[in-house]
Design an enzyme around this catalytic site. Sequence first.
Site: not given
Length: 303
Positions: A221, A250-251
């Site tokens: 994160g 995240g993608d």
Amino acid sequence: MDKIIVIGSSNVDLTARVRTLPRPGETIGGARLHQANGGKGANQAVAAARLGADVLFLTCLGNDANGEMLASQFASDGIDTSKIKFSATPTGTALIFVDDNAENCIAVAPGSNNDLLPEDVDAIKDRMADSAYLLVQLEIPMPTVEHSILLADSLGVKVIVNPAPMNALREDIFSHIWLLTPNETEAEALTGVVIGSEEDARTAAARLMEKGVENVIITLGSKGSLVCTPEASTFVPARKVQALDTTGAGDAYNGALVAALSEGRSLVEAAKIATIASSIAVTRMGAQTSAPYRKEIDIINTL
């Protein structure tokens, strides 16, 4: 530049921006509605293509207006859409709440994503054999995911698995994965290690490599990511930004990561590029709408 195949989901995202995430039984008024393209596979394919990668995307869309719209947008981003499958099932939809702290909760109606089958992967075997990397997630049927991994590995393709959303992987699958990219929660689910520190992340990565995974990147994160190879582990710090919406971050990271790898960069170098991409993405609303372009990455990377 090496060729990349992305196999995964596609959705239309309906996002409501709210003050706080609703509790069970609670109604939150005053939401602002935002529609955008999403789906973990599609997000990652778009993120890679916007960095200039040579991407073939295998997904299943509904034979409906949303499916046509998504396919058109993928093509406009430079993605090879020649192998996209269409089915009679409606295109997948994600319902997303995002609060003022940029935290989110998501419910997905998979729709046509459930119609992406192992035989559809077999249909692109020749294209896969001509590719260097396969990037796959867990938002399509698990038999299709597992078949993709085994087929790609048998063809000498480097398999990158982003284990999201979290589903159990068969134990025999891990040894066919070149790179696994879990976040803290996913790494904990896969290993049983509660990650509260960088050292915990190293322990979790070691357990994954004991299962047979060759390389591991655990994303942490806002703290950064830990890149673990058989030779070393390297912590890559995050960039400090004011987050607006973490959906698709995240993608963006995974798509940029494989794009950088396809240029011949090392895992650590690719993780630094991916970190820049995700830091840009969280400052914008939506998933694909937030994925940065190559020139944006290069401006920051040369500072």
